[in-house]
Design a protein around this motif. Structure first.
Motif, PDB file in Angstrom:
ATOM      1  N   LEU A 209       0.823  -1.215   0.000  1.00  0.00           N
ATOM      2  CA  LEU A 209       0.000   0.000   0.000  1.00  0.00           C
ATOM      3  C   LEU A 209       0.855   1.262   0.000  1.00  0.00           C
ATOM      4  O   LEU A 209       0.375   2.341  -0.318  1.00  0.00           O
ATOM      5  CB  LEU A 209      -0.918   0.004   1.229  1.00  0.00           C
ATOM      6  N   THR A 210       2.129   1.097   0.384  1.00  0.00           N
ATOM      7  CA  THR A 210       3.027   2.257   0.441  1.00  0.00           C
ATOM      8  C   THR A 210       4.387   1.887  -0.160  1.00  0.00           C
ATOM      9  O   THR A 210       4.747   0.717  -0.207  1.00  0.00           O
ATOM     10  CB  THR A 210       3.269   2.743   1.891  1.00  0.00           C
ATOM     11  N   THR A 211       5.127   2.916  -0.577  1.00  0.00           N
ATOM     12  CA  THR A 211       6.477   2.711  -1.104  1.00  0.00           C
ATOM     13  C   THR A 211       7.367   3.793  -0.525  1.00  0.00           C
ATOM     14  O   THR A 211       6.980   4.965  -0.506  1.00  0.00           O
ATOM     15  CB  THR A 211       6.489   2.898  -2.640  1.00  0.00           C
ATOM     16  N   ILE A 212       8.549   3.410  -0.052  1.00  0.00           N
ATOM     17  CA  ILE A 212       9.497   4.445   0.388  1.00  0.00           C
ATOM     18  C   ILE A 212      10.226   4.966  -0.842  1.00  0.00           C
ATOM     19  O   ILE A 212      10.835   4.199  -1.578  1.00  0.00           O
ATOM     20  CB  ILE A 212      10.494   3.898   1.423  1.00  0.00           C
ATOM     21  N   THR A 213      10.109   6.266  -1.081  1.00  0.00           N
ATOM     22  CA  THR A 213      10.672   6.828  -2.306  1.00  0.00           C
ATOM     23  C   THR A 213      11.972   7.577  -2.056  1.00  0.00           C
ATOM     24  O   THR A 213      12.708   7.875  -2.986  1.00  0.00           O
ATOM     25  CB  THR A 213       9.663   7.786  -2.967  1.00  0.00           C
TER      26      THR A 213
ATOM     27  N   GLY B 111      -3.435   2.951   2.287  1.00  0.00           N
ATOM     28  CA  GLY B 111      -2.047   2.966   2.738  1.00  0.00           C
ATOM     29  C   GLY B 111      -1.882   3.832   3.973  1.00  0.00           C
ATOM     30  O   GLY B 111      -2.564   4.849   4.131  1.00  0.00           O
ATOM     31  N   LEU B 112      -0.974   3.411   4.867  1.00  0.00           N
ATOM     32  CA  LEU B 112      -0.804   4.075   6.161  1.00  0.00           C
ATOM     33  C   LEU B 112       0.631   4.578   6.316  1.00  0.00           C
ATOM     34  O   LEU B 112       1.587   3.846   6.050  1.00  0.00           O
ATOM     35  CB  LEU B 112      -1.114   3.070   7.274  1.00  0.00           C
ATOM     36  N   VAL B 113       0.759   5.821   6.767  1.00  0.00           N
ATOM     37  CA  VAL B 113       2.051   6.300   7.259  1.00  0.00           C
ATOM     38  C   VAL B 113       1.863   6.669   8.729  1.00  0.00           C
ATOM     39  O   VAL B 113       1.015   7.500   9.062  1.00  0.00           O
ATOM     40  CB  VAL B 113       2.553   7.525   6.464  1.00  0.00           C
ATOM     41  N   SER B 114       2.619   6.023   9.596  1.00  0.00           N
ATOM     42  CA  SER B 114       2.441   6.286  11.030  1.00  0.00           C
ATOM     43  C   SER B 114       3.608   7.081  11.578  1.00  0.00           C
ATOM     44  O   SER B 114       4.753   6.854  11.210  1.00  0.00           O
ATOM     45  CB  SER B 114       2.272   4.976  11.781  1.00  0.00           C
ATOM     46  N   ARG B 129       6.745  12.402   5.149  1.00  0.00           N
ATOM     47  CA  ARG B 129       8.017  12.127   5.825  1.00  0.00           C
ATOM     48  C   ARG B 129       7.776  11.664   7.252  1.00  0.00           C
ATOM     49  O   ARG B 129       6.929  12.194   7.964  1.00  0.00           O
ATOM     50  CB  ARG B 129       8.861  13.403   5.830  1.00  0.00           C
ATOM     51  N   LYS B 130       8.501  10.619   7.628  1.00  0.00           N
ATOM     52  CA  LYS B 130       8.494  10.193   9.036  1.00  0.00           C
ATOM     53  C   LYS B 130       9.914   9.850   9.455  1.00  0.00           C
ATOM     54  O   LYS B 130      10.784   9.644   8.611  1.00  0.00           O
ATOM     55  CB  LYS B 130       7.564   9.008   9.237  1.00  0.00           C
ATOM     56  N   TYR B 141       7.472   8.280   2.607  1.00  0.00           N
ATOM     57  CA  TYR B 141       6.573   7.220   2.168  1.00  0.00           C
ATOM     58  C   TYR B 141       5.573   7.782   1.172  1.00  0.00           C
ATOM     59  O   TYR B 141       4.910   8.787   1.468  1.00  0.00           O
ATOM     60  CB  TYR B 141       5.775   6.665   3.357  1.00  0.00           C
ATOM     61  N   THR B 142       5.457   7.116   0.031  1.00  0.00           N
ATOM     62  CA  THR B 142       4.399   7.454  -0.909  1.00  0.00           C
ATOM     63  C   THR B 142       3.256   6.476  -0.694  1.00  0.00           C
ATOM     64  O   THR B 142       3.473   5.256  -0.646  1.00  0.00           O
ATOM     65  CB  THR B 142       4.910   7.366  -2.357  1.00  0.00           C
ATOM     66  N   ILE B 143       2.053   7.005  -0.515  1.00  0.00           N
ATOM     67  CA  ILE B 143       0.879   6.143  -0.363  1.00  0.00           C
ATOM     68  C   ILE B 143       0.310   5.882  -1.750  1.00  0.00           C
ATOM     69  O   ILE B 143       0.017   6.816  -2.499  1.00  0.00           O
ATOM     70  CB  ILE B 143      -0.165   6.788   0.568  1.00  0.00           C
TER      71      ILE B 143
END
Lengths: 246, 320
Positions: A209-213, B111-114, B129-130, B141-143
């Motif tokens: 669901l996510t990608t670190i870019t 999609g989750l960014v925590s 950014r985290k 992180y790109t959701i």
């Protein structure tokens, strides 16, 4: 009791972190990898203690390639009975949770343990996602857990305090400090671990669901300013006038 | 676009971290910000969220939501997201958010960014950014999904109060008491100070203080500053201080405006818990203590000499 412990491979706590490919990839070159501390010290050890008290089995599960085998063997040496490795370098927390859920959904585990967070991506997500995928209760940040007659009694950290709760198994728990004490594997455990079963399972098709870019190192802190020990009033002035935090 | 923010509350008051989550949602500047609260709380307390940027708060006051149960809560929040047509659901990255964000992300296939420390960059993609590697790096992180879930790191977006009042509407989540499986037997909470994860000012001390009997001056300094006390791992392991004060990799991660470390050498595990503090002050009698390398201000000196003088200086400052 049938217990499942999710273990993750993370860079050693003291590792120097760098990136390659124009800051898009973590540079694993020269990095020592360890079992994620909260997975090992609290989740795994508490699961083994519960097995020692009540009988049953402890299975460890990891999503990773064969470079995870070293930490899996360590978990077996500490006292897990068998291990499963889902053969994939995971892409995000959802991928990890979905792969584990796919494996665990029809196995009848009473408790699934994770550590509270991994020390690399610091997400706190796998346990919560896994519990939703399995439609089970989830207790995060647990610092104490006992089980009697299918009922778990748990204490968890909340902001500035503690919540004591009870819940019927099966459930998912994320473990943290307080739940158990670290165990160092002994020679007998290490020998026995070599003969314990490690099953390699091919991964399910999961879309992340996510990608670190991009990665970035934090800016260096500007040079420290020293204040004379005889004159703390100067520190207070700096905190007020310069840093503006008081 | 519509944004839904989970509003957590305790003893009739909205938690500070939830106020910050509302501020974050409003700062996204991407549409209406609606709050979702669960359990019994007065409408007046929820209406105040208008001053932080919420246009409306919906609330399901069913008594079975009075205690926290992540499965039942996640179902109710996901139902609220469906009903309000929310594209983004925001949580505080606190003890509730850490239980809920992942669940709601799965329910909504979002999609989750925590632990977000910055607003999303929506220029072409949706990237947030985290902090990663326990404070040693940032990760963007790109959701990839249409719907998004974000949890916001405490103290990253100050809960600045503005003007306005939010409309409060009753909401039927359709989640009944049968969805609750956790029984909360008791809750014990420190009531006299700001909880450590939410604290803006922290005074922390370590083994350099030699024994628990010497914490009087640490507490006095904290009281004078209006700060919360914390400690290093050995100090909590030895029982000098309660476990909930332990800051570091296996303890609590803090990101206050000011972290004052007294008699703490600065092991890497401790730094992992404090590295996102805005300003760090280190007081240590060992000029070689590694903590000085991570500090903004330092005093090389004996804590037993320096701290009492520092307390006097704070008193003088407050009187001026």
């Amino acid at each position: 009791m049938k217990l499942l412990v999710c273990v993750c491979k993370t860079p050693d706590t003291t590792a120097k972190i760098t990136f390659t490919d124009n800051n898009t990839t973590f540079d694993a070159n020269g990095i020592t990898f360890i079992m994620n501390p909260t997975d090992e010290w609290y989740a795994l050890v508490r699961a083994i203690e519960l097995k020692e008290q009540h009988g049953g089995s402890v299975t460890v599960i990891n999503v990773g390639l064969n470079d995870s085998d070293q930490i899996i063997r360590k978990a077996l040496a500490i006292g897990a009975d068998d291990a499963v490795r889902i053969n994939k370098a995971p892409t995000d927390a959802y991928d990890v949770a979905a792969q584990i859920a796919e494996y665990a959904k029809d196995k009848g585990f009473d408790i699934v343990f994770t550590g509270k967070e991994t020390i690399d991506y610091n997400g706190f997500n796998v346990g919560a996602m896994l519990s939703e995928l399995l439609d089970l209760p989830f207790v995060s940040l647990a610092n104490k857990l006992d089980v009697n007659d299918g009922k778990a009694t748990i204490s968890r950290d909340i902001e500035g305090g503690i919540e004591n709760l009870s819940v019927a198994t099966p459930l998912v728990v994320s473990a943290q400090k307080g739940m158990a004490e670290q165990r160092i594997p002994n020679m007998r455990g290490i020998m026995a671990a070599r003969r314990k079963p490690l099953q390699v399972v091919e991964p399910a098709a999961i879309e992340p669901l996510t990608t670190i870019t991009n990665y970035e190192l934090p800016p260096e802190r500007s040079d420290i300013k020293y204040v004379d020990a005889e004159n703390p009033a100067e520190l207070i002035r700096l905190l007020h006038e310069e840093a503006k935090v008081i | 676009m519509s944004i839904l923010v989970f509003i957590d509350h305790n003893e009739g008051k909205v938690k500070k971290a939830s106020l910050e989550a509302v501020v974050y949602g409003a700062a996204m500047n991407a549409g209406d910000v609606v709050g979702i609260a669960l359990g019994e709380i007065a409408d007046d307390a929820l209406a105040t969220l208008g001053a932080y940027g919420a246009s409306k708060v919906i609330v399901d006051k069913a008594a079975h939501f009075n205690h926290f149960d992540s499965r039942a809560y996640a179902k109710a929040i996901a139902a609220a997201a469906e009903q309000t047509g929310a594209d983004v659901v925001i949580f505080a990255h606190d003890s509730s958010g850490k239980s809920l964000a992942g669940r709601v992300s799965v329910r909504l296939k979002a999609g989750l960014v925590s632990g977000a420390t910055q607003l999303p960059n929506t220029d072409g993609s949706f990237t947030i950014r985290k902090s990663a590697f326990s404070g040693k790096a940032f990760a963007d992180y790109t959701i990839n999904t249409d719907k998004k879930v974000i949890s916001v790191n405490p103290n990253s977006f100050p809960a600045k109060e503005g003007e306005g009042s939010a409309a409060v509407e009753a909401f039927d989540s359709g989640v009944g008491a049968d969805a609750v499986s956790i029984t909360v037997d008791s809750v014990s909470r420190m009531t006299d100070t700001v909880p450590l994860p939410e604290a803006e000012l922290v005074v922390s001390a370590g083994r350099g203080l030699k024994g628990p009997e010497n914490w009087g001056m640490i507490e006095e300094l904290a009281i004078e500053l209006g700060a919360t006390t914390a400690c290093s791992r050995p100090v909590s392991d030895d029982g000098w201080r309660p476990h909930h004060e332990h800051v570091g990799q296996t303890g609590i991660t803090v990101s206050p405006n000011l972290y004052i470390a007294i008699g703490i050498s600065g092991a890497i595990q401790h730094l992992a818990g404090v590295s996102s503090s805005k300003v760090i002050v280190v007081i240590n009698n060992d000029p070689e203590a590694p903590f000085f390398k991570a500090a903004d201000y330092g005093i090389v000196g004996d804590a037993f000499q320096v701290v009492p003088k520092l307390i006097d200086a704070v008193k003088t400052f407050k009187a001026s």
